[in-house]
Design a protein around this motif. Structure first.
Motif, PDB file in Angstrom:
ATOM      1  N   ALA A   1       7.075  -8.580 -13.079  1.00 17.60           N
ATOM      2  CA  ALA A   1       6.370  -9.729 -13.747  1.00 17.60           C
ATOM      3  C   ALA A   1       5.354 -10.172 -13.038  1.00 17.60           C
ATOM      4  CB  ALA A   1       7.144 -10.783 -14.419  1.00 17.60           C
ATOM      5  N   GLU A   2       5.559 -10.453 -11.485  1.00 22.42           N
ATOM      6  CA  GLU A   2       4.632 -10.885 -10.638  1.00 22.42           C
ATOM      7  C   GLU A   2       3.598  -9.840 -10.312  1.00 22.42           C
ATOM      8  OE1 GLU A   2       7.556 -13.894  -7.921  1.00 22.42           O
ATOM      9  OE2 GLU A   2       7.688 -11.673  -7.395  1.00 22.42           O
ATOM     10  N   GLN A   3       3.811  -8.434 -10.188  1.00 19.64           N
ATOM     11  CA  GLN A   3       2.861  -7.394 -10.164  1.00 19.64           C
ATOM     12  C   GLN A   3       2.116  -7.443 -11.206  1.00 19.64           C
ATOM     13  OE1 GLN A   3       4.010  -3.705  -8.368  1.00 19.64           O
ATOM     14  NE2 GLN A   3       3.560  -2.963 -10.344  1.00 19.64           N
ATOM     15  N   ASP A   4       2.737  -7.248 -12.556  1.00 13.64           N
ATOM     16  CA  ASP A   4       1.757  -7.738 -13.691  1.00 13.64           C
ATOM     17  C   ASP A   4       0.657  -8.603 -13.713  1.00 13.64           C
ATOM     18  OD1 ASP A   4       2.940  -5.400 -14.744  1.00 13.64           O
ATOM     19  OD2 ASP A   4       4.246  -6.376 -16.235  1.00 13.64           O
ATOM     20  N   GLU A   5       1.160  -9.783 -13.170  1.00 13.18           N
ATOM     21  CA  GLU A   5       0.263 -11.160 -13.051  1.00 13.18           C
ATOM     22  C   GLU A   5      -1.071 -10.910 -12.052  1.00 13.18           C
ATOM     23  OE1 GLU A   5       0.344 -15.877 -12.188  1.00 13.18           O
ATOM     24  OE2 GLU A   5       2.072 -14.711 -12.399  1.00 13.18           O
ATOM     25  N   ALA A   6      -0.490 -10.158 -10.912  1.00 17.19           N
ATOM     26  CA  ALA A   6      -1.420  -9.927  -9.989  1.00 17.19           C
ATOM     27  C   ALA A   6      -2.303  -8.824 -10.102  1.00 17.19           C
ATOM     28  CB  ALA A   6      -0.618  -9.767  -8.479  1.00 17.19           C
ATOM     29  N   TYR A   7      -2.017  -7.835 -10.699  1.00 14.49           N
ATOM     30  CA  TYR A   7      -2.636  -6.341 -10.629  1.00 14.49           C
ATOM     31  C   TYR A   7      -3.074  -6.071 -12.183  1.00 14.49           C
ATOM     32  CZ  TYR A   7      -1.554  -6.383  -5.793  1.00 14.49           C
ATOM     33  OH  TYR A   7      -1.310  -6.436  -4.527  1.00 14.49           O
ATOM     34  N   GLY A   8      -2.452  -6.762 -13.091  1.00 15.74           N
ATOM     35  CA  GLY A   8      -2.364  -6.249 -14.436  1.00 15.74           C
ATOM     36  C   GLY A   8      -1.397  -5.487 -14.913  1.00 15.74           C
ATOM     37  N   ALA A   9      -1.142  -5.700 -16.363  1.00 14.59           N
ATOM     38  CA  ALA A   9       0.155  -4.967 -16.858  1.00 14.59           C
ATOM     39  C   ALA A   9       0.061  -3.357 -16.486  1.00 14.59           C
ATOM     40  CB  ALA A   9       0.464  -5.303 -18.466  1.00 14.59           C
ATOM     41  N   ASP A  10       1.235  -2.623 -16.415  1.00 17.65           N
ATOM     42  CA  ASP A  10       1.190  -1.397 -16.206  1.00 17.65           C
ATOM     43  C   ASP A  10       0.408  -0.473 -15.445  1.00 17.65           C
ATOM     44  OD1 ASP A  10       3.071  -1.776 -18.747  1.00 17.65           O
ATOM     45  OD2 ASP A  10       1.631  -1.012 -20.063  1.00 17.65           O
ATOM     46  N   LEU A  11       0.619  -1.055 -14.117  1.00 14.14           N
ATOM     47  CA  LEU A  11      -0.113  -0.528 -12.948  1.00 14.14           C
ATOM     48  C   LEU A  11      -0.028   1.020 -12.926  1.00 14.14           C
ATOM     49  CD1 LEU A  11      -2.207  -1.078 -10.608  1.00 14.14           C
ATOM     50  CD2 LEU A  11      -0.197  -1.670  -9.428  1.00 14.14           C
ATOM     51  N   PHE A  12       1.216   1.380 -13.252  1.00 17.24           N
ATOM     52  CA  PHE A  12       1.969   2.821 -12.947  1.00 17.24           C
ATOM     53  C   PHE A  12       0.933   3.593 -13.945  1.00 17.24           C
ATOM     54  CE2 PHE A  12       4.444   0.522 -16.364  1.00 17.24           C
ATOM     55  CZ  PHE A  12       4.183   1.310 -17.430  1.00 17.24           C
ATOM     56  N   ALA A  13       0.466   3.307 -14.914  1.00 17.17           N
ATOM     57  CA  ALA A  13      -0.386   4.040 -15.797  1.00 17.17           C
ATOM     58  C   ALA A  13      -1.704   4.023 -15.236  1.00 17.17           C
ATOM     59  CB  ALA A  13      -0.232   3.526 -17.255  1.00 17.17           C
ATOM     60  N   ARG A  14      -2.403   3.158 -14.907  1.00 11.30           N
ATOM     61  CA  ARG A  14      -3.733   3.092 -14.389  1.00 11.30           C
ATOM     62  C   ARG A  14      -3.948   3.365 -12.928  1.00 11.30           C
ATOM     63  NH1 ARG A  14      -4.801  -1.638 -13.435  1.00 11.30           N
ATOM     64  NH2 ARG A  14      -2.644  -2.791 -14.091  1.00 11.30           N
ATOM     65  N   ASP A  15      -2.872   3.137 -11.984  1.00 13.33           N
ATOM     66  CA  ASP A  15      -3.125   3.634 -10.560  1.00 13.33           C
ATOM     67  C   ASP A  15      -1.746   3.749  -9.961  1.00 13.33           C
ATOM     68  OD1 ASP A  15      -3.382   3.742  -7.874  1.00 13.33           O
ATOM     69  OD2 ASP A  15      -4.330   1.893  -7.704  1.00 13.33           O
ATOM     70  N   PRO A  16      -1.080   5.041 -10.318  1.00  9.59           N
ATOM     71  CA  PRO A  16       0.403   5.213 -10.013  1.00  9.59           C
ATOM     72  C   PRO A  16       0.479   5.198  -8.169  1.00  9.59           C
ATOM     73  CG  PRO A  16      -0.617   7.346 -10.824  1.00  9.59           C
ATOM     74  CD  PRO A  16      -1.465   6.173 -11.128  1.00  9.59           C
ATOM     75  N   GLU A  17      -0.376   5.740  -7.636  1.00 10.42           N
ATOM     76  CA  GLU A  17      -0.253   5.669  -6.282  1.00 10.42           C
ATOM     77  C   GLU A  17       0.011   4.400  -5.691  1.00 10.42           C
ATOM     78  OE1 GLU A  17       0.008   8.063  -4.108  1.00 10.42           O
ATOM     79  OE2 GLU A  17      -0.511   9.802  -5.328  1.00 10.42           O
ATOM     80  N   SER A  18      -1.016   3.319  -6.164  1.00  6.05           N
ATOM     81  CA  SER A  18      -0.572   2.043  -5.503  1.00  6.05           C
ATOM     82  C   SER A  18       0.707   1.406  -6.053  1.00  6.05           C
ATOM     83  CB  SER A  18      -1.601   1.038  -6.102  1.00  6.05           C
ATOM     84  OG  SER A  18      -3.132   1.433  -5.565  1.00  6.05           O
ATOM     85  N   CYS A  19       1.030   1.796  -7.442  1.00  9.57           N
ATOM     86  CA  CYS A  19       2.614   1.100  -7.929  1.00  9.57           C
ATOM     87  C   CYS A  19       3.536   1.900  -7.103  1.00  9.57           C
ATOM     88  CB  CYS A  19       2.454   1.726  -9.478  1.00  9.57           C
ATOM     89  SG  CYS A  19       4.099   0.918 -10.223  1.00  9.57           S
ATOM     90  N   CYS A  20       3.571   3.056  -6.710  1.00  8.56           N
ATOM     91  CA  CYS A  20       5.001   3.757  -5.779  1.00  8.56           C
ATOM     92  C   CYS A  20       4.626   3.189  -4.394  1.00  8.56           C
ATOM     93  CB  CYS A  20       4.505   5.197  -5.680  1.00  8.56           C
ATOM     94  SG  CYS A  20       4.896   6.213  -7.378  1.00  8.56           S
ATOM     95  N   ARG A  21       3.399   2.921  -4.005  1.00  4.96           N
ATOM     96  CA  ARG A  21       3.348   2.428  -2.521  1.00  4.96           C
ATOM     97  C   ARG A  21       4.024   1.137  -2.615  1.00  4.96           C
ATOM     98  NH1 ARG A  21      -0.292  -1.095  -1.017  1.00  4.96           N
ATOM     99  NH2 ARG A  21      -1.514  -0.217  -2.774  1.00  4.96           N
TER     100      ARG A  21
END
Length: 293
Positions: free
Chosen positions: A162-182
């Protein structure tokens, strides 16, 4: 009532303990013993991470240990018949690192955790709890924690989903999987690995072409510690056969079309003839989370 078969030299439980009540008391005592061992293991881990128990050897020292280890265990080359066995590799690692050795597990199966626990009971098993795992994977983690003499350590990211969604937008894994994994896997694991001198992984050459030349022992320059791949030479049949023979926990998704299991949003079933890791980050130019490259 039919007679109860008794192994030579071993009486039935009720005969040894004096009845059902005593048997239950014995089980409770064993549960308390295991709980105490777990707490001792956690205390050792905390002392190690805090730097109170022993000095972590330098990068140059660990790099030299890795070089000697591969020379000693690697035989005449990667994949050669004279490479050391998984048990021999683990014995070397335990002798070299003791409690400064950790196991990393994605909870696809429990084979490596079991192998190491036989020589280093209550070893720390690091599980990257990203917040996106399948329910089956979390169930496998819980089963491993209760069925094998290991200490499962949940390695969590700094931000909740939830905190990641608020900071970077929902579903970061779909838009930027490298950053999400990192953020959710690589950085948290790298941080906790700083408290160890070596980690054992379940990486196998049969996994994919990118892992086909994986050595038994190497120095991990990304995380600055020794990396040990005891079952690098094992193929799928050997892994599954070992798990079956020893009654080990495996992730039920393996039997549901998922030969490689990661986070739920980024993992799909694999079709016949596809690479075993084809279901990871499907449709994206990405084959690894970043831990092993």
């Amino acid at each position: 009532m039919s007679a109860v078969p008794v192994a030579l030299g071993v009486a039935p439980t009720h005969a040894r303990t004096g009845g059902e009540g005593s048997s239950l008391a014995g089980l409770a005592a064993e549960a308390r013993r295991k709980a105490a061992l777990r707490e001792q293991s956690r205390a050792r881990r905390n002392a190690r991470v805090d730097g109170r128990e022993r000095r972590r050897r330098s990068i140059s020292e660990l790099s030299e240990i890795a070089r000697r280890g591969q020379a000693e265990l690697g035989g005449s080359g990667i994949g050669a018949a004279d490479e050391a066995s998984a048990e021999e590799v683990i014995a070397w690692a335990v002798e070299q690192f003791g409690d400064s050795l950790a196991v990393a597990s994605s909870m696809t199966d429990s084979v490596l955790s079991y192998l190491v626990s036989r020589q280093l009971p209550w070893v720390d098993v690091l599980f990257g709890d990203t917040g996106y795992h399948f329910a089956e994977t979390l169930g496998t983690r819980d089963a491993v924690a209760h069925s094998i003499d290991v200490t499962v350590v949940d390695v969590r990211p700094r931000l909740s989903v939830a905190e990641q969604d608020e900071a970077y937008g929902a579903d970061l894994f779909a838009r930027d999987p490298e950053s999400c994994c990192r953020m959710r896997k690589v950085e948290p694991m790298r941080e906790i690995l700083g408290g160890y001198e070596a980690w054992a992984t379940g990486l196998r050459r049969a996994d994919s072409g990118t892992r086909a030349k994986a050595p038994l022992v190497t120095f991990d320059h990304n995380n600055n510690l020794v990396k040990i791949n005891p079952i690098a030479a094992w193929d799928d049949d050997r892994l599954v056969g070992y798990a079956l023979r020893h009654g080990l926990t495996v992730n039920p998704l393996l039997n549901d079309g998922y030969p490689s299991i990661g986070c739920e949003p980024c993992t799909r079933r694999v079709s016949a003839g596809e690479d075993s890791r084809a279901g990871r980050w499907s449709g994206v130019d990405k084959t690894e989370c970043g831990l092993h490259i």
